[in-house]
Design a protein around this motif. Sequence first.
Motif, short mmCIF file in Angstrom:
data_model
loop_
_atom_site.label_atom_id
_atom_site.label_comp_id
_atom_site.label_asym_id
_atom_site.label_seq_id
_atom_site.Cartn_x
_atom_site.Cartn_y
_atom_site.Cartn_z
N HIS A 24 78.98 -88.14 45.67
CA HIS A 24 80.50 -88.23 46.51
C HIS A 24 81.27 -87.46 45.50
N LEU A 25 81.28 -87.84 45.26
CA LEU A 25 83.07 -87.39 43.63
C LEU A 25 82.60 -86.18 43.12
N ALA A 26 81.99 -85.17 43.44
CA ALA A 26 81.26 -83.52 42.91
C ALA A 26 81.44 -83.32 44.43
N ALA A 27 81.14 -83.97 45.75
CA ALA A 27 81.41 -82.97 46.75
C ALA A 27 82.91 -83.48 46.68
N ARG A 477 87.75 -105.43 34.86
CA ARG A 477 89.18 -106.01 33.76
C ARG A 477 89.97 -105.81 33.03
N GLY A 478 91.01 -104.96 32.74
CA GLY A 478 91.29 -105.56 31.16
C GLY A 478 91.78 -103.89 31.22
N HIS A 479 90.26 -102.28 31.62
CA HIS A 479 90.14 -101.72 31.74
C HIS A 479 90.26 -100.30 32.25
N PRO A 480 91.36 -100.11 33.30
CA PRO A 480 91.40 -99.34 34.72
C PRO A 480 90.64 -98.21 33.58
N GLY A 481 90.18 -97.55 35.47
CA GLY A 481 89.52 -96.22 34.99
C GLY A 481 87.69 -96.29 34.41
N ILE A 482 87.36 -97.53 34.56
CA ILE A 482 86.39 -97.69 34.36
C ILE A 482 85.67 -98.86 35.04
N PHE A 483 84.45 -98.48 35.92
CA PHE A 483 83.80 -99.10 36.78
C PHE A 483 82.55 -99.59 36.81
N VAL A 484 81.85 -100.18 37.37
CA VAL A 484 80.57 -100.67 36.62
C VAL A 484 79.71 -101.23 38.48
N THR A 485 78.45 -99.91 38.62
CA THR A 485 78.32 -99.76 39.99
C THR A 485 77.40 -100.56 40.48
N ASP A 486 76.70 -101.22 39.37
CA ASP A 486 74.99 -101.13 39.84
C ASP A 486 74.48 -102.27 39.91
N GLY A 487 73.11 -102.72 39.67
CA GLY A 487 73.06 -103.84 40.58
C GLY A 487 73.65 -105.06 39.71
N SER A 488 74.69 -104.91 38.29
CA SER A 488 74.42 -105.51 36.97
C SER A 488 76.15 -105.82 38.13
N ALA A 489 76.48 -105.74 38.82
CA ALA A 489 78.46 -106.20 39.44
C ALA A 489 77.81 -107.17 40.62
N VAL A 490 76.45 -106.69 41.08
CA VAL A 490 75.77 -107.71 42.23
C VAL A 490 76.37 -109.34 42.21
N ARG A 508 80.55 -98.22 49.34
CA ARG A 508 81.62 -98.97 48.89
C ARG A 508 82.58 -99.36 48.01
N ALA A 509 82.24 -98.49 47.09
CA ALA A 509 83.38 -98.51 45.38
C ALA A 509 83.37 -97.37 45.65
N ILE A 510 82.94 -96.31 46.50
CA ILE A 510 84.10 -94.62 46.46
C ILE A 510 84.90 -94.35 46.66
N PRO A 511 85.90 -94.92 47.73
CA PRO A 511 87.12 -94.47 48.23
C PRO A 511 87.98 -95.35 46.90
N GLY A 512 87.65 -96.35 46.15
CA GLY A 512 88.85 -97.12 45.53
C GLY A 512 87.98 -96.38 43.98
N GLY A 521 95.09 -87.96 37.72
CA GLY A 521 95.25 -86.39 37.63
C GLY A 521 93.85 -85.96 38.31
N VAL A 522 93.42 -86.47 38.77
CA VAL A 522 91.62 -85.61 39.45
C VAL A 522 92.12 -85.74 40.69
N ASP A 523 91.69 -83.77 40.57
CA ASP A 523 92.17 -83.24 42.09
C ASP A 523 90.60 -83.35 42.57
N VAL A 524 90.76 -85.06 43.05
CA VAL A 524 89.57 -85.37 43.98
C VAL A 524 89.18 -85.75 45.76
N ARG A 525 88.69 -85.27 46.59
CA ARG A 525 89.16 -85.90 47.46
C ARG A 525 87.17 -86.92 48.08
N TYR A 526 87.93 -87.52 49.27
CA TYR A 526 86.63 -88.72 49.51
C TYR A 526 86.46 -88.25 51.06
#
Length: 545
Positions: A24-27, A477-490, A508-512, A521-526
Amino acid sequence: MSATETTDVLIIGSGFGGAIPAYHLAAGGAKVTVLERGPWLRSDEFEHNFLLGSSYTRVFDFTVGDGMSVLGGNCVGGGSVVYFATMPRAPRFVFERHGSIGRRMWPAAISRDTLEPWYDRVAEALPITRTDWDTVPYAGGLFAAACRHAGRTANAAPSAIDVAQCTNCNWMMAGCRFDAKRSLLLNYLPAALAHGAEIRPLHEVQSISRTADGGYRVHYRVVDAEDYRILHDSGTIDARIVIVAAGAGATPVILQRSAATLGAMPHAVGRYFSGNGERLNTAVFDEDRVRDVLGLSRPDGSAYGAYQIGRGPTVASWDRLDGTLPEYERYSLEQLYFPPGLGTILAQVPGADDPAWFGVGKKEMLRRWQSWLTIFIMSEDDNEGVFGPPPETGNAARFSQQMLGHGPLRYRPTANTRRGWDLADADIKDILERDGLATVRPWTNDLVGAYTVHPLASCRIGDDPATSALDDRHELRGHPGIFVTDGSAVPGALTVNPASTIAALAERAIPGIVQAARDRGVDVRYGAPSPDGETAGRRAVMPRA
Protein backbone atom coordinates in the motif's frame (compact mmCIF):
# COMPACT_ATOMS: atom_id res chain seq x y z
CA MET A 1 30.12 0.11 8.11
CA SER A 2 28.94 1.60 4.81
CA ALA A 3 27.38 5.04 4.47
CA THR A 4 23.87 5.35 5.83
CA GLU A 5 21.15 4.94 3.20
CA THR A 6 17.78 6.67 3.25
CA THR A 7 14.23 5.62 2.51
CA ASP A 8 10.77 6.95 3.30
CA VAL A 9 9.47 3.81 4.99
CA LEU A 10 11.56 0.99 6.44
CA ILE A 11 9.67 -2.25 7.09
CA ILE A 12 11.16 -5.00 9.24
CA GLY A 13 9.79 -8.36 8.16
CA SER A 14 7.87 -9.52 5.08
CA GLY A 15 5.04 -11.62 6.49
CA PHE A 16 1.45 -10.38 6.58
CA GLY A 17 2.35 -7.47 8.84
CA GLY A 18 5.15 -6.35 6.51
CA ALA A 19 3.94 -7.25 3.03
CA ILE A 20 0.59 -5.49 3.29
CA PRO A 21 2.07 -2.09 4.32
CA ALA A 22 4.84 -2.55 1.73
CA TYR A 23 2.29 -2.81 -1.06
CA HIS A 24 0.00 0.00 0.00
CA LEU A 25 2.75 2.49 0.81
CA ALA A 26 4.73 1.73 -2.35
CA ALA A 27 1.56 1.95 -4.44
CA GLY A 28 0.87 5.28 -2.73
CA GLY A 29 4.16 6.73 -3.90
CA ALA A 30 6.48 6.22 -0.92
CA LYS A 31 9.98 4.84 -1.21
CA VAL A 32 9.73 1.54 0.67
CA THR A 33 12.54 -0.75 1.83
CA VAL A 34 11.81 -4.15 3.40
CA LEU A 35 14.47 -5.95 5.44
CA GLU A 36 13.85 -9.68 5.88
CA ARG A 37 16.01 -11.90 8.11
CA GLY A 38 15.46 -15.07 6.06
CA PRO A 39 16.19 -16.12 2.46
CA TRP A 40 14.12 -15.54 -0.67
CA LEU A 41 13.14 -18.82 -2.29
CA ARG A 42 11.40 -19.47 -5.60
CA SER A 43 8.64 -22.03 -5.93
CA ASP A 44 10.98 -24.58 -7.52
CA GLU A 45 13.31 -24.30 -4.52
CA PHE A 46 10.74 -25.67 -2.07
CA GLU A 47 11.96 -29.21 -1.43
CA HIS A 48 10.09 -32.30 -0.28
CA ASN A 49 12.55 -33.63 2.29
CA PHE A 50 13.79 -33.05 5.83
CA LEU A 51 17.48 -32.64 5.01
CA LEU A 52 19.64 -29.98 6.64
CA GLY A 53 19.85 -27.06 4.25
CA SER A 54 16.60 -27.92 2.46
CA SER A 55 13.69 -25.50 2.37
CA TYR A 56 12.43 -26.90 5.71
CA THR A 57 15.42 -25.77 7.72
CA ARG A 58 16.00 -22.62 5.68
CA VAL A 59 12.53 -21.10 5.96
CA PHE A 60 11.66 -22.01 9.56
CA ASP A 61 12.69 -20.46 12.85
CA PHE A 62 12.23 -22.75 15.86
CA THR A 63 13.00 -20.89 19.07
CA VAL A 64 13.10 -22.80 22.36
CA GLY A 65 12.20 -20.63 25.32
CA ASP A 66 11.69 -21.32 29.00
CA GLY A 67 8.35 -23.12 29.03
CA MET A 68 7.36 -22.18 25.47
CA SER A 69 8.77 -22.96 22.03
CA VAL A 70 7.79 -20.98 18.95
CA LEU A 71 7.79 -22.22 15.36
CA GLY A 72 7.58 -19.48 12.76
CA GLY A 73 8.54 -18.47 9.25
CA ASN A 74 12.01 -17.19 8.41
CA CYS A 75 11.97 -16.13 4.77
CA VAL A 76 10.60 -13.58 2.35
CA GLY A 77 6.86 -14.00 2.74
CA GLY A 78 7.25 -14.92 6.41
CA GLY A 79 4.69 -17.23 7.93
CA SER A 80 2.60 -17.24 4.76
CA VAL A 81 5.22 -19.43 3.05
CA VAL A 82 5.01 -22.13 5.72
CA TYR A 83 1.41 -21.75 6.91
CA PHE A 84 -1.40 -24.14 6.06
CA ALA A 85 -3.51 -21.29 4.63
CA THR A 86 -6.54 -21.96 6.85
CA MET A 87 -8.21 -18.56 7.10
CA PRO A 88 -11.26 -18.34 9.39
CA ARG A 89 -12.27 -15.01 10.89
CA ALA A 90 -12.08 -14.60 14.65
CA PRO A 91 -15.37 -15.25 16.49
CA ARG A 92 -17.31 -12.22 17.68
CA PHE A 93 -16.74 -13.00 21.37
CA VAL A 94 -12.95 -12.78 20.93
CA PHE A 95 -13.14 -8.99 20.63
CA GLU A 96 -14.99 -8.75 23.96
CA ARG A 97 -12.49 -10.81 25.95
CA HIS A 98 -11.20 -9.48 29.27
CA GLY A 99 -8.40 -11.96 29.82
CA SER A 100 -6.37 -11.39 32.97
CA ILE A 101 -6.64 -7.57 33.05
CA GLY A 102 -10.28 -7.32 34.18
CA ARG A 103 -11.40 -5.14 31.27
CA ARG A 104 -11.87 -5.41 27.54
CA MET A 105 -8.49 -6.28 26.00
CA TRP A 106 -9.21 -4.95 22.53
CA PRO A 107 -9.41 -1.22 21.76
CA ALA A 108 -12.95 0.16 21.78
CA ALA A 109 -12.55 1.08 18.11
CA ILE A 110 -12.14 -2.55 17.02
CA SER A 111 -14.85 -5.19 16.98
CA ARG A 112 -15.80 -8.00 14.65
CA ASP A 113 -18.15 -5.57 12.88
CA THR A 114 -15.58 -2.80 12.40
CA LEU A 115 -12.94 -5.30 11.24
CA GLU A 116 -15.26 -6.99 8.76
CA PRO A 117 -14.46 -4.69 5.77
CA TRP A 118 -10.75 -5.30 6.31
CA TYR A 119 -11.30 -9.06 6.43
CA ASP A 120 -13.08 -8.66 3.09
CA ARG A 121 -10.08 -6.87 1.58
CA VAL A 122 -7.75 -9.69 2.57
CA ALA A 123 -10.15 -12.32 1.26
CA GLU A 124 -10.20 -10.55 -2.09
CA ALA A 125 -6.45 -10.10 -2.33
CA LEU A 126 -5.21 -13.63 -1.55
CA PRO A 127 -7.98 -14.84 -2.33
CA ILE A 128 -9.71 -16.83 0.43
CA THR A 129 -12.33 -19.31 -0.69
CA ARG A 130 -14.79 -21.72 0.87
CA THR A 131 -13.73 -25.37 0.99
CA ASP A 132 -16.35 -27.74 -0.42
CA TRP A 133 -16.90 -31.15 1.11
CA ASP A 134 -16.15 -32.90 -2.17
CA THR A 135 -12.62 -31.43 -2.09
CA VAL A 136 -11.84 -32.26 1.54
CA PRO A 137 -8.94 -34.77 1.74
CA TYR A 138 -9.16 -38.09 3.58
CA ALA A 139 -7.96 -36.87 6.98
CA GLY A 140 -10.51 -34.07 7.04
CA GLY A 141 -13.26 -36.46 6.03
CA LEU A 142 -12.25 -38.88 8.77
CA PHE A 143 -12.41 -36.16 11.42
CA ALA A 144 -15.77 -34.95 10.12
CA ALA A 145 -17.18 -38.48 10.18
CA ALA A 146 -15.89 -39.04 13.73
CA CYS A 147 -17.47 -35.76 14.86
CA ARG A 148 -20.79 -36.74 13.32
CA HIS A 149 -20.63 -40.17 14.95
CA ALA A 150 -20.11 -38.44 18.32
CA GLY A 151 -23.02 -36.05 17.79
CA ARG A 152 -20.81 -33.04 17.07
CA THR A 153 -20.65 -30.72 14.11
CA ALA A 154 -17.72 -30.12 11.79
CA ASN A 155 -17.03 -27.48 9.19
CA ALA A 156 -14.89 -27.39 6.09
CA ALA A 157 -12.64 -24.42 6.84
CA PRO A 158 -12.08 -21.48 4.48
CA SER A 159 -8.62 -21.42 2.97
CA ALA A 160 -6.27 -19.45 0.75
CA ILE A 161 -5.63 -22.40 -1.54
CA ASP A 162 -6.35 -22.89 -5.21
CA VAL A 163 -7.73 -26.42 -4.86
CA ALA A 164 -7.64 -26.95 -8.63
CA GLN A 165 -3.84 -26.56 -8.56
CA CYS A 166 -3.29 -28.47 -5.31
CA THR A 167 -1.77 -31.95 -5.65
CA ASN A 168 -2.60 -33.01 -2.04
CA CYS A 169 1.11 -33.68 -1.50
CA ASN A 170 0.95 -32.43 2.12
CA TRP A 171 4.30 -30.64 1.92
CA MET A 172 2.80 -27.21 2.53
CA MET A 173 5.00 -26.59 5.55
CA ALA A 174 8.04 -26.66 3.28
CA GLY A 175 6.53 -24.08 0.91
CA CYS A 176 4.23 -24.83 -2.01
CA ARG A 177 6.04 -25.88 -5.20
CA PHE A 178 2.84 -25.61 -7.24
CA ASP A 179 1.66 -22.07 -6.38
CA ALA A 180 -1.57 -23.57 -5.09
CA LYS A 181 -1.14 -22.04 -1.64
CA ARG A 182 -1.76 -18.32 -1.80
CA SER A 183 1.28 -17.11 0.07
CA LEU A 184 2.37 -13.48 0.02
CA LEU A 185 4.85 -14.40 -2.72
CA LEU A 186 1.89 -14.43 -5.10
CA ASN A 187 0.03 -11.22 -4.28
CA TYR A 188 1.09 -8.41 -1.93
CA LEU A 189 4.86 -8.80 -2.30
CA PRO A 190 5.12 -8.91 -6.10
CA ALA A 191 2.58 -6.07 -6.24
CA ALA A 192 4.79 -4.05 -3.86
CA LEU A 193 7.81 -4.76 -6.07
CA ALA A 194 5.88 -3.67 -9.13
CA HIS A 195 5.37 -0.30 -7.45
CA GLY A 196 9.05 0.12 -6.64
CA ALA A 197 9.44 -1.39 -3.18
CA GLU A 198 12.81 -3.01 -2.46
CA ILE A 199 13.04 -6.28 -0.53
CA ARG A 200 16.38 -7.35 0.93
CA PRO A 201 16.59 -10.93 2.20
CA LEU A 202 19.11 -12.14 4.80
CA HIS A 203 19.09 -8.73 6.55
CA GLU A 204 18.60 -9.12 10.31
CA VAL A 205 17.61 -5.92 12.12
CA GLN A 206 19.34 -5.45 15.45
CA SER A 207 18.02 -2.14 16.75
CA ILE A 208 16.48 1.25 15.99
CA SER A 209 17.83 4.66 17.02
CA ARG A 210 16.78 8.26 16.49
CA THR A 211 18.18 10.70 13.98
CA ALA A 212 18.78 14.39 14.58
CA ASP A 213 15.94 15.40 12.26
CA GLY A 214 13.26 13.40 14.12
CA GLY A 215 13.41 10.28 12.00
CA TYR A 216 14.78 6.84 12.77
CA ARG A 217 17.91 4.86 11.93
CA VAL A 218 17.61 1.08 11.55
CA HIS A 219 20.74 -0.98 12.25
CA TYR A 220 21.11 -4.37 10.56
CA ARG A 221 23.54 -7.22 9.96
CA VAL A 222 23.72 -9.43 6.87
CA VAL A 223 23.07 -13.11 7.64
CA ASP A 224 25.13 -15.86 6.02
CA ALA A 225 23.06 -17.73 3.46
CA GLU A 226 24.14 -21.18 4.69
CA ASP A 227 24.91 -20.77 8.40
CA TYR A 228 22.53 -18.39 10.16
CA ARG A 229 24.85 -18.19 13.16
CA ILE A 230 27.29 -16.16 11.06
CA LEU A 231 26.65 -12.44 10.58
CA HIS A 232 28.53 -10.47 7.95
CA ASP A 233 28.39 -6.78 7.05
CA SER A 234 26.54 -4.22 9.12
CA GLY A 235 24.63 -1.24 7.80
CA THR A 236 22.15 1.49 8.62
CA ILE A 237 19.13 2.95 6.86
CA ASP A 238 17.37 6.18 7.85
CA ALA A 239 13.59 6.41 7.47
CA ARG A 240 10.75 8.75 8.35
CA ILE A 241 8.48 5.81 9.25
CA VAL A 242 9.51 2.42 10.65
CA ILE A 243 7.10 -0.53 10.63
CA VAL A 244 8.16 -3.45 12.81
CA ALA A 245 6.68 -6.72 11.60
CA ALA A 246 9.31 -9.29 12.53
CA GLY A 247 6.83 -11.60 14.26
CA ALA A 248 5.66 -11.87 17.86
CA GLY A 249 8.85 -13.72 18.82
CA ALA A 250 11.23 -11.13 17.34
CA THR A 251 9.47 -7.75 17.30
CA PRO A 252 9.61 -7.25 21.09
CA VAL A 253 13.27 -8.30 21.14
CA ILE A 254 14.18 -5.64 18.57
CA LEU A 255 12.28 -2.99 20.51
CA GLN A 256 13.75 -4.02 23.87
CA ARG A 257 17.28 -3.83 22.42
CA SER A 258 16.43 -0.41 20.98
CA ALA A 259 15.49 1.06 24.37
CA ALA A 260 19.16 1.95 24.95
CA THR A 261 19.01 4.43 22.07
CA LEU A 262 15.31 5.25 21.68
CA GLY A 263 14.48 5.57 25.36
CA ALA A 264 12.10 3.59 27.53
CA MET A 265 9.68 1.22 25.87
CA PRO A 266 6.03 0.88 26.94
CA HIS A 267 5.60 -1.59 29.80
CA ALA A 268 3.74 -4.03 27.54
CA VAL A 269 6.62 -4.49 25.07
CA GLY A 270 7.68 -8.10 25.57
CA ARG A 271 4.83 -8.89 27.96
CA TYR A 272 1.39 -10.51 27.60
CA PHE A 273 2.68 -12.98 25.00
CA SER A 274 0.05 -15.49 23.89
CA GLY A 275 0.61 -18.85 22.24
CA ASN A 276 -2.97 -18.71 20.93
CA GLY A 277 -3.78 -21.38 23.53
CA GLU A 278 -2.37 -24.07 21.25
CA ARG A 279 -1.93 -27.76 21.96
CA LEU A 280 -1.80 -30.96 19.91
CA ASN A 281 -3.28 -34.44 20.32
CA THR A 282 -2.45 -37.48 18.21
CA ALA A 283 -4.96 -40.26 17.59
CA VAL A 284 -3.93 -43.65 16.23
CA PHE A 285 -6.91 -45.21 14.46
CA ASP A 286 -8.01 -48.80 14.30
CA GLU A 287 -8.54 -49.32 10.58
CA ASP A 288 -11.14 -52.05 11.11
CA ARG A 289 -13.19 -49.77 13.37
CA VAL A 290 -12.94 -46.94 10.85
CA ARG A 291 -14.49 -49.27 8.30
CA ASP A 292 -17.05 -50.94 10.58
CA VAL A 293 -18.17 -47.94 12.68
CA LEU A 294 -17.82 -45.05 10.27
CA GLY A 295 -18.33 -46.97 7.05
CA LEU A 296 -15.36 -45.30 5.36
CA SER A 297 -13.14 -46.70 2.66
CA ARG A 298 -10.75 -45.44 0.00
CA PRO A 299 -10.74 -46.49 -3.66
CA ASP A 300 -7.93 -48.97 -2.97
CA GLY A 301 -10.09 -50.68 -0.33
CA SER A 302 -8.25 -49.42 2.75
CA ALA A 303 -10.35 -47.70 5.40
CA TYR A 304 -8.05 -44.72 5.96
CA GLY A 305 -4.26 -45.19 6.09
CA ALA A 306 -3.82 -41.82 4.37
CA TYR A 307 -2.35 -39.43 6.95
CA GLN A 308 0.21 -38.15 4.43
CA ILE A 309 -2.35 -37.34 1.72
CA GLY A 310 -3.90 -33.90 1.75
CA ARG A 311 -3.13 -30.26 2.39
CA GLY A 312 -3.00 -29.51 6.09
CA PRO A 313 -6.10 -28.60 8.10
CA THR A 314 -9.33 -28.67 6.12
CA VAL A 315 -11.97 -29.53 8.76
CA ALA A 316 -12.63 -27.98 12.17
CA SER A 317 -15.17 -28.49 14.93
CA TRP A 318 -16.37 -25.10 16.18
CA ASP A 319 -19.00 -26.33 18.65
CA ARG A 320 -17.16 -24.70 21.55
CA LEU A 321 -16.85 -21.32 19.84
CA ASP A 322 -19.90 -20.21 21.76
CA GLY A 323 -19.91 -16.73 23.25
CA THR A 324 -22.28 -17.82 26.03
CA LEU A 325 -19.65 -20.17 27.46
CA PRO A 326 -17.30 -18.90 30.19
CA GLU A 327 -14.00 -17.41 29.12
CA TYR A 328 -11.19 -20.01 28.96
CA GLU A 329 -13.71 -22.73 28.07
CA ARG A 330 -14.00 -21.80 24.39
CA TYR A 331 -11.81 -23.44 21.76
CA SER A 332 -11.72 -24.94 18.31
CA LEU A 333 -10.61 -28.44 17.33
CA GLU A 334 -8.96 -28.69 13.94
CA GLN A 335 -7.72 -31.67 11.97
CA LEU A 336 -4.07 -30.96 11.17
CA TYR A 337 -1.26 -32.54 9.26
CA PHE A 338 1.99 -32.26 11.18
CA PRO A 339 4.81 -34.15 9.42
CA PRO A 340 5.87 -37.26 11.36
CA GLY A 341 9.48 -36.32 10.72
CA LEU A 342 9.01 -33.28 12.97
CA GLY A 343 6.54 -34.75 15.44
CA THR A 344 7.90 -38.18 16.32
CA ILE A 345 9.40 -37.06 19.63
CA LEU A 346 6.57 -34.88 20.93
CA ALA A 347 3.76 -37.11 19.67
CA GLN A 348 3.15 -39.54 22.52
CA VAL A 349 2.14 -43.18 22.64
CA PRO A 350 -1.60 -43.45 23.33
CA GLY A 351 -2.29 -45.47 26.45
CA ALA A 352 1.17 -44.96 27.98
CA ASP A 353 1.31 -43.83 31.60
CA ASP A 354 4.27 -41.50 31.06
CA PRO A 355 5.82 -39.72 28.07
CA ALA A 356 7.19 -42.44 25.80
CA TRP A 357 10.13 -41.18 23.78
CA PHE A 358 11.42 -44.59 22.64
CA GLY A 359 10.69 -48.29 23.15
CA VAL A 360 8.30 -50.87 21.77
CA GLY A 361 5.20 -48.71 22.18
CA LYS A 362 6.76 -45.82 20.29
CA LYS A 363 8.04 -48.13 17.56
CA GLU A 364 4.55 -49.54 17.05
CA MET A 365 3.03 -46.06 17.01
CA LEU A 366 5.46 -44.96 14.30
CA ARG A 367 4.84 -48.13 12.30
CA ARG A 368 1.18 -47.13 12.10
CA TRP A 369 1.79 -43.46 11.28
CA GLN A 370 -0.40 -43.56 8.19
CA SER A 371 -3.35 -44.21 10.52
CA TRP A 372 -2.67 -41.10 12.59
CA LEU A 373 -4.91 -38.10 12.93
CA THR A 374 -3.51 -34.99 14.61
CA ILE A 375 -5.99 -32.64 16.26
CA PHE A 376 -4.97 -29.05 16.87
CA ILE A 377 -6.42 -27.11 19.80
CA MET A 378 -6.70 -23.32 19.72
CA SER A 379 -8.07 -22.02 23.01
CA GLU A 380 -8.04 -18.95 25.26
CA ASP A 381 -4.84 -18.55 27.23
CA ASP A 382 -3.91 -16.01 29.89
CA ASN A 383 -1.22 -14.03 28.00
CA GLU A 384 1.37 -15.50 30.40
CA GLY A 385 4.47 -15.06 28.26
CA VAL A 386 7.21 -12.56 29.20
CA PHE A 387 10.42 -11.81 27.29
CA GLY A 388 13.60 -11.48 29.29
CA PRO A 389 16.68 -9.45 28.31
CA PRO A 390 17.37 -9.70 24.57
CA PRO A 391 20.30 -11.74 23.25
CA GLU A 392 23.33 -9.93 21.86
CA THR A 393 22.07 -10.26 18.28
CA GLY A 394 18.85 -11.42 16.64
CA ASN A 395 15.92 -12.85 18.54
CA ALA A 396 17.68 -16.00 19.79
CA ALA A 397 21.06 -17.52 20.52
CA ARG A 398 21.35 -19.89 17.58
CA PHE A 399 22.83 -23.32 18.34
CA SER A 400 22.33 -24.85 14.91
CA GLN A 401 23.37 -23.87 11.42
CA GLN A 402 19.74 -23.14 10.59
CA MET A 403 16.34 -23.09 12.25
CA LEU A 404 17.17 -23.72 15.94
CA GLY A 405 17.90 -21.30 18.77
CA HIS A 406 17.33 -20.45 22.44
CA GLY A 407 15.14 -17.40 22.98
CA PRO A 408 14.41 -15.14 25.96
CA LEU A 409 10.70 -16.03 26.28
CA ARG A 410 9.44 -17.37 29.63
CA TYR A 411 6.00 -18.99 29.80
CA ARG A 412 4.19 -20.58 32.74
CA PRO A 413 0.61 -21.64 31.86
CA THR A 414 -1.94 -20.57 34.46
CA ALA A 415 -4.87 -22.58 35.79
CA ASN A 416 -7.11 -20.71 33.33
CA THR A 417 -5.02 -21.82 30.35
CA ARG A 418 -4.76 -25.38 31.62
CA ARG A 419 -8.53 -25.55 32.11
CA GLY A 420 -9.06 -24.90 28.42
CA TRP A 421 -6.47 -27.50 27.45
CA ASP A 422 -7.96 -30.11 29.78
CA LEU A 423 -11.49 -29.55 28.47
CA ALA A 424 -10.30 -29.76 24.87
CA ASP A 425 -8.22 -32.89 25.53
CA ALA A 426 -11.27 -34.57 27.07
CA ASP A 427 -13.43 -33.49 24.15
CA ILE A 428 -11.02 -35.00 21.63
CA LYS A 429 -10.93 -38.31 23.51
CA ASP A 430 -14.72 -38.39 23.66
CA ILE A 431 -14.99 -37.87 19.91
CA LEU A 432 -12.20 -40.11 18.66
CA GLU A 433 -12.12 -42.95 21.19
CA ARG A 434 -15.86 -43.54 20.99
CA ASP A 435 -16.68 -47.14 20.02
CA GLY A 436 -12.99 -48.00 19.85
CA LEU A 437 -12.23 -45.86 16.80
CA ALA A 438 -8.83 -44.70 18.04
CA THR A 439 -6.58 -44.18 21.01
CA VAL A 440 -5.59 -40.59 21.79
CA ARG A 441 -2.76 -38.92 23.68
CA PRO A 442 -1.83 -35.22 23.94
CA TRP A 443 1.64 -34.20 22.85
CA THR A 444 3.85 -33.74 25.86
CA ASN A 445 5.01 -30.36 27.16
CA ASP A 446 7.81 -31.96 29.16
CA LEU A 447 10.61 -31.59 26.60
CA VAL A 448 10.21 -28.11 25.13
CA GLY A 449 7.34 -26.72 27.21
CA ALA A 450 4.21 -25.51 25.49
CA TYR A 451 4.54 -24.77 21.79
CA THR A 452 2.87 -22.53 19.28
CA VAL A 453 2.90 -21.91 15.56
CA HIS A 454 0.81 -18.76 16.04
CA PRO A 455 2.63 -16.43 18.48
CA LEU A 456 0.65 -13.32 19.39
CA ALA A 457 0.31 -10.27 21.66
CA SER A 458 3.89 -9.44 22.70
CA CYS A 459 3.41 -5.76 21.65
CA ARG A 460 -0.33 -5.53 21.67
CA ILE A 461 -2.77 -2.79 20.73
CA GLY A 462 -5.18 -1.44 23.34
CA ASP A 463 -6.70 1.61 24.99
CA ASP A 464 -4.91 1.30 28.33
CA PRO A 465 -1.23 2.40 28.22
CA ALA A 466 -0.53 0.22 31.25
CA THR A 467 -1.43 -3.00 29.43
CA SER A 468 -0.81 -2.23 25.76
CA ALA A 469 2.30 -1.24 23.81
CA LEU A 470 0.42 0.29 20.87
CA ASP A 471 -2.55 2.58 20.49
CA ASP A 472 -5.47 1.54 18.30
CA ARG A 473 -3.62 2.85 15.21
CA HIS A 474 -0.72 0.44 15.92
CA GLU A 475 1.69 3.28 16.78
CA LEU A 476 4.24 2.51 19.49
CA ARG A 477 3.43 4.55 22.57
CA GLY A 478 5.99 7.31 23.18
CA HIS A 479 7.70 6.74 19.83
CA PRO A 480 5.73 8.49 17.07
CA GLY A 481 6.44 7.17 13.61
CA ILE A 482 7.13 3.58 14.73
CA PHE A 483 4.31 1.14 14.05
CA VAL A 484 3.86 -2.58 14.75
CA THR A 485 1.60 -4.53 12.40
CA ASP A 486 2.38 -8.23 12.87
CA GLY A 487 0.91 -10.86 15.18
CA SER A 488 2.51 -9.21 18.20
CA ALA A 489 -0.12 -6.44 17.89
CA VAL A 490 -3.07 -8.85 18.35
CA PRO A 491 -4.25 -8.45 21.98
CA GLY A 492 -4.74 -12.12 22.81
CA ALA A 493 -5.63 -15.63 21.72
CA LEU A 494 -8.19 -15.88 18.91
CA THR A 495 -9.37 -19.52 19.29
CA VAL A 496 -8.88 -19.96 15.52
CA ASN A 497 -6.02 -19.66 13.04
CA PRO A 498 -4.90 -16.01 13.25
CA ALA A 499 -3.50 -15.21 9.77
CA SER A 500 -6.74 -13.69 8.47
CA THR A 501 -7.07 -11.46 11.56
CA ILE A 502 -3.41 -10.37 11.48
CA ALA A 503 -3.79 -9.45 7.82
CA ALA A 504 -7.09 -7.61 8.40
CA LEU A 505 -5.54 -5.58 11.23
CA ALA A 506 -2.59 -4.70 8.99
CA GLU A 507 -4.98 -3.52 6.27
CA ARG A 508 -6.88 -1.46 8.85
CA ALA A 509 -3.66 0.18 10.07
CA ILE A 510 -2.62 1.51 6.65
CA PRO A 511 -4.68 4.75 6.53
CA GLY A 512 -3.23 5.85 9.89
CA ILE A 513 0.31 4.99 8.80
CA VAL A 514 -0.18 6.93 5.56
CA GLN A 515 -1.36 9.96 7.51
CA ALA A 516 1.61 9.71 9.89
CA ALA A 517 3.96 9.48 6.93
CA ARG A 518 2.40 12.56 5.34
CA ASP A 519 2.73 14.42 8.64
CA ARG A 520 6.43 13.55 8.53
CA GLY A 521 6.93 14.92 5.04
CA VAL A 522 6.47 11.78 2.94
CA ASP A 523 4.49 12.33 -0.26
CA VAL A 524 2.26 9.27 -0.10
CA ARG A 525 -1.40 8.57 -0.75
CA TYR A 526 -3.84 5.87 0.32
CA GLY A 527 -6.32 4.11 -1.91
CA ALA A 528 -4.62 1.37 -3.92
CA PRO A 529 -6.94 -1.53 -4.77
CA SER A 530 -6.30 -5.06 -3.59
CA PRO A 531 -3.46 -6.70 -5.51
CA ASP A 532 -4.81 -8.37 -8.61
CA GLY A 533 -3.66 -10.12 -11.79
CA GLU A 534 -2.78 -13.70 -12.58
CA THR A 535 0.06 -15.35 -10.69
CA ALA A 536 2.04 -16.06 -13.85
CA GLY A 537 1.82 -12.41 -14.90
CA ARG A 538 3.21 -11.21 -11.59
CA ARG A 539 6.20 -13.54 -11.53
CA ALA A 540 8.03 -11.16 -13.83
CA VAL A 541 8.68 -8.77 -10.96
CA MET A 542 10.10 -11.46 -8.67
CA PRO A 543 13.82 -12.37 -8.66
CA ARG A 544 14.55 -15.47 -10.73
CA ALA A 545 18.27 -15.86 -10.00
